[in-house]
Structure formats: structure tokens, C-alpha cells
Design an enzyme around this catalytic site. Sequence first.
Site, PDB file in Angstrom:
ATOM      1  N   ASN A 113      -7.888  -3.653  14.111  1.00  0.00           N
ATOM      2  CA  ASN A 113      -9.253  -3.959  13.652  1.00  0.00           C
ATOM      3  C   ASN A 113      -9.274  -5.088  12.623  1.00  0.00           C
ATOM      4  OD1 ASN A 113      -8.188  -2.763  11.412  1.00  0.00           O
ATOM      5  ND2 ASN A 113      -9.630  -1.051  11.318  1.00  0.00           N
ATOM      6  N   ASP A 158       0.812  -1.219   0.000  1.00  0.00           N
ATOM      7  CA  ASP A 158       0.000   0.000   0.000  1.00  0.00           C
ATOM      8  C   ASP A 158       0.843   1.266   0.000  1.00  0.00           C
ATOM      9  OD1 ASP A 158       0.913  -0.542   2.560  1.00  0.00           O
ATOM     10  OD2 ASP A 158      -1.057  -0.971   3.385  1.00  0.00           O
ATOM     11  N   GLU A 206      -9.768  -2.213   5.201  1.00  0.00           N
ATOM     12  CA  GLU A 206     -10.443  -2.019   6.480  1.00  0.00           C
ATOM     13  C   GLU A 206     -11.650  -2.947   6.592  1.00  0.00           C
ATOM     14  OE1 GLU A 206      -8.944  -0.275   8.551  1.00  0.00           O
ATOM     15  OE2 GLU A 206      -8.087   1.534   7.676  1.00  0.00           O
TER      16      GLU A 206
END
Length: 243
Positions: free
Chosen positions: A136, A67, A143
Site C-alpha cells: 500500500n 520501527d 500507512e
Amino acid sequence: MNIIKAENYKEMSQLAAKYLIKQVNEKPNSVLGLATGSTPEGLYKEIIHHYTEGDVSFKEVATFNLDEYVGLSKDNDQSYYYYMHNLLFDHIDIKDEQANLPNGNTENLQEACKQYESSIQEAGGIDIQILGIGLNGHIGFNEPGTSFASQTHIVELDESTRKANARFFDSIDDVPAQAITMGIDSIMQSRQIILLVSGSQKAEALEKLVNGPITEKFPASILQKHANVTIIADHDAAAKLSV
Ligand code: F6R
């Protein structure tokens, strides 16, 4: 999933370096998938050490990072381009044009995503992908809620991820709101995955990754379905695992 418990961060990094170096020595033109963040810093130090000792060469290797932030120039010291050059590429013999990161600093981000995905395919696909994990459950910048079918795409960063990454910036306002990331499907296409986990704050995420339901609400859970995943966790990160 193959789970290896390391005593500490240093041992985790040394073990991961062994895997990568073995891969490159067996296949000098390997394609490696790389990650940024705090977790792989020790791995990159170990690789530089072994390169300096003459144990390995990266002359024919190609790398693809997971990324990159949107809107940061290459010389911005918070860009992942800068991170990778500073912590690895400038210290080994990899060819500059073979060290790839998504281009987050362009007018046409959609096109940059497409190009990145096809470059990975043209290089023959990723032999080993290094991953970290977010609190998370994110992998790359995928995400919670990201489709398991996703390929390289633009993401809006979670508030929790921006907060977690604010430690590298002057303030949270400086953390970009968007990034380009390989998708879940791009990651799952790697022939082998090595996920590094360190520290007690990651123990719960690791336990969920290994034992939790496979759900897009916790992206890393998809790794349960990959045929060749090795998790290298240090003592603190592995605290909630019963194996
Ligand atoms: C970085 C990346 C992220 C990190 C994750 C953990 O390229 O893709 O998914 O691996 O945010 O970050 P650290 O290692 O800083 O805890």
C-alpha cells in the site's frame, strides 16, 4: 531518483551491501537506518559475509531501526529487536548500546517516541537509510494517510499490513495492532536513502512510487522529493518500470 535494476534478489542484496560497506569504510562512525521484513534479509547475510571476510568493521557504527511493534518483549521472536539481533547484530562487531530500535514495550510510548527522535539527532542524523516498501506504499509503518510532516510516532496498523505480516505469526490475532515508527519527515531527513524492492507483487507499488502523484495516500511517493534516493529493484519488481 537513481534506479538500479538487479537480475534477482541475490544481486539486489549484494549491491545494497556494497553501498553500506563503502559508506562504513569511508566513515567508520556512520549512522545507518535499518529496516526489517523479508526484503533486507539477504542484505544482512551479505553484510555478515563481508564482516567475516574482514572487509568491514561496525565498531564505531550506530544504527537506528525504522520501527518496532508495540507490546512485544525483546525476547519475543516476532519483535524487531529479536529479528535484528538474530539476523545481523549478533554476528557483527557493533556495540550493543549503539544498535537502536524504538522501545515498543514501555508504559510511556509517547516519551519513547520523543526520545528516539532526539537520539537520532544526537547521533548526528542518519547517513544512509535502508527502506522496503509495503504493497500500500507504506514506508516504515507509515500507512496511507500519514502526514508527510510526521516524526517518530505510534501507529495503528492497517488491516492489510497486519494480514501481510501474519505470515510471521501463528495467527493474525497475534499480530500487534500498534507499532512505533519513524515518521515520514524523520525518514526524509536521512542524507541518503536506499530502497530495496523484490518480487512481482511489489511491481505496481514501485511503479506508483516512481511515476505516481506525490500524495499522503501513497506514503512512498514522497521519496520523489528526496535529493539522494537509490532504488535497487530486482527484475520482477522492476517489471512495470519503463526506464
Ligand atoms: C520494516 C518496514 C516495512 C517493510 C515493508 C515491506 O522495518 O519498515 O515498511 O519494509 O512492510 O516488508 P517486506 O520486506 O517484508 O515485504
